[in-house]
Design a protein around this motif. Sequence first.
Motif, short mmCIF file in Angstrom:
data_model
loop_
_atom_site.label_atom_id
_atom_site.label_comp_id
_atom_site.label_asym_id
_atom_site.label_seq_id
_atom_site.Cartn_x
_atom_site.Cartn_y
_atom_site.Cartn_z
N CYS A 84 0.77 -1.37 0.00
CA CYS A 84 -0.06 -0.11 0.02
C CYS A 84 0.75 1.41 -0.07
CB CYS A 84 -0.90 -0.12 1.38
SG CYS A 84 -2.27 -1.27 1.12
N MET A 85 1.87 1.13 0.74
CA MET A 85 2.75 2.26 0.98
C MET A 85 3.81 2.25 -0.28
SD MET A 85 2.87 3.19 4.87
CE MET A 85 3.15 1.27 5.48
N ASP A 86 4.88 1.65 -0.09
CA ASP A 86 6.07 1.52 -0.73
C ASP A 86 5.79 1.35 -2.36
OD1 ASP A 86 6.59 1.30 1.97
OD2 ASP A 86 8.70 1.49 1.09
N GLN A 95 -0.15 7.07 -2.33
CA GLN A 95 -0.24 5.40 -1.53
C GLN A 95 -1.59 5.43 -1.72
OE1 GLN A 95 1.04 6.19 2.61
NE2 GLN A 95 3.08 6.82 1.82
#
Lengths: 175, 175
Positions: A84-86, A95
């Motif tokens: 989800c983030m990176d 994101q």
Amino acid sequence: MKQQNVDTKTNLPDTGEADECLFEYLHAEMVNYVLSSKTNGKEGEEELSPLEWMGFGVGYRIMERLTREWARFKDELDTIKFICMDLWSSLYRKQIDNLRTNHQGVYVLHDNAFRLLTNIGAPDSTQYLREAPRLLAFTCGLLRGSLANLGIVSTVTAEIATLPSCKFHVQVQRV
Amino acid sequence: MKQQNVDTKTNLPDTGEADECLFEYLHAEMVNYVLSSKTNGKEGEEELSPLEWMGFGVGYRIMERLTREWARFKDELDTIKFICMDLWSSLYRKQIDNLRTNHQGVYVLHDNAFRLLTNIGAPDSTQYLREAPRLLAFTCGLLRGSLANLGIVSTVTAEIATLPSCKFHVQVQRV
């Protein structure tokens, strides 16, 4: 052929823009090609599976590369958070806006402005809603591929209510 | 389904790497898909033309976008220089190393380390030389498309002697 050298060396210009749309345009061409090369004409699971499969290959390999110097993930949730983030921010410039889970292998990733949907139709319009799934098949595969690389077998489906927002449902297969 | 929100908001991480390889992986998947969907098995012009055509579409649209706030080009050579410097560096992370012309509509663009060839085989090896043209078809189309957007009709072919260097021959069609 008599030819002359031409000097082309200057400072590297700032051209982030072309770079940014390269993926989007290539993705669009690929979707068109896959859909046009299938002659049966009906829209469904069958037709989009090559896109999903290409996404799987890309996701699998990107994850391999991205996690090279990364510590082992604590658990499944930790892995999903990484995605989800990176992963998301490096592929789609933002994101995931909201992640929900039932802690039993179901994860819902909600993106309020998915990059591949932002340029089709006016916001909140439903004009191209029918065509939108073909723009998500690649990303469903990409999610499945990146999870597969980390040993998580899953099925991924997408859901769209209003453009450009969409949800990806990840259902982890427990053996 | 009972679901729980999970907090995923943190600072945007530095993940330029995944972004960098996204295009390369997608390109590779696309080449495989196009080649595998053609069943006749012989390697030639016929088989690579869908790739060339996709490149044309991408090049045409990227150029449209890239030159939006750009002054009119002086002449053909000026246009080609723009492609060698601005377009190339934004797509392939480097400029064309050498540009030669006979000033009669023939341009040879020489890239000493073409991005899509750098990761196949050892430098100066000839092992994958036979497979290399399939990695250049998209870019040939891309060159042709970006020139077409600026009103220059051309044919573009590629030539490889030793990996990862290659030459693109642009032959402008005079009417």
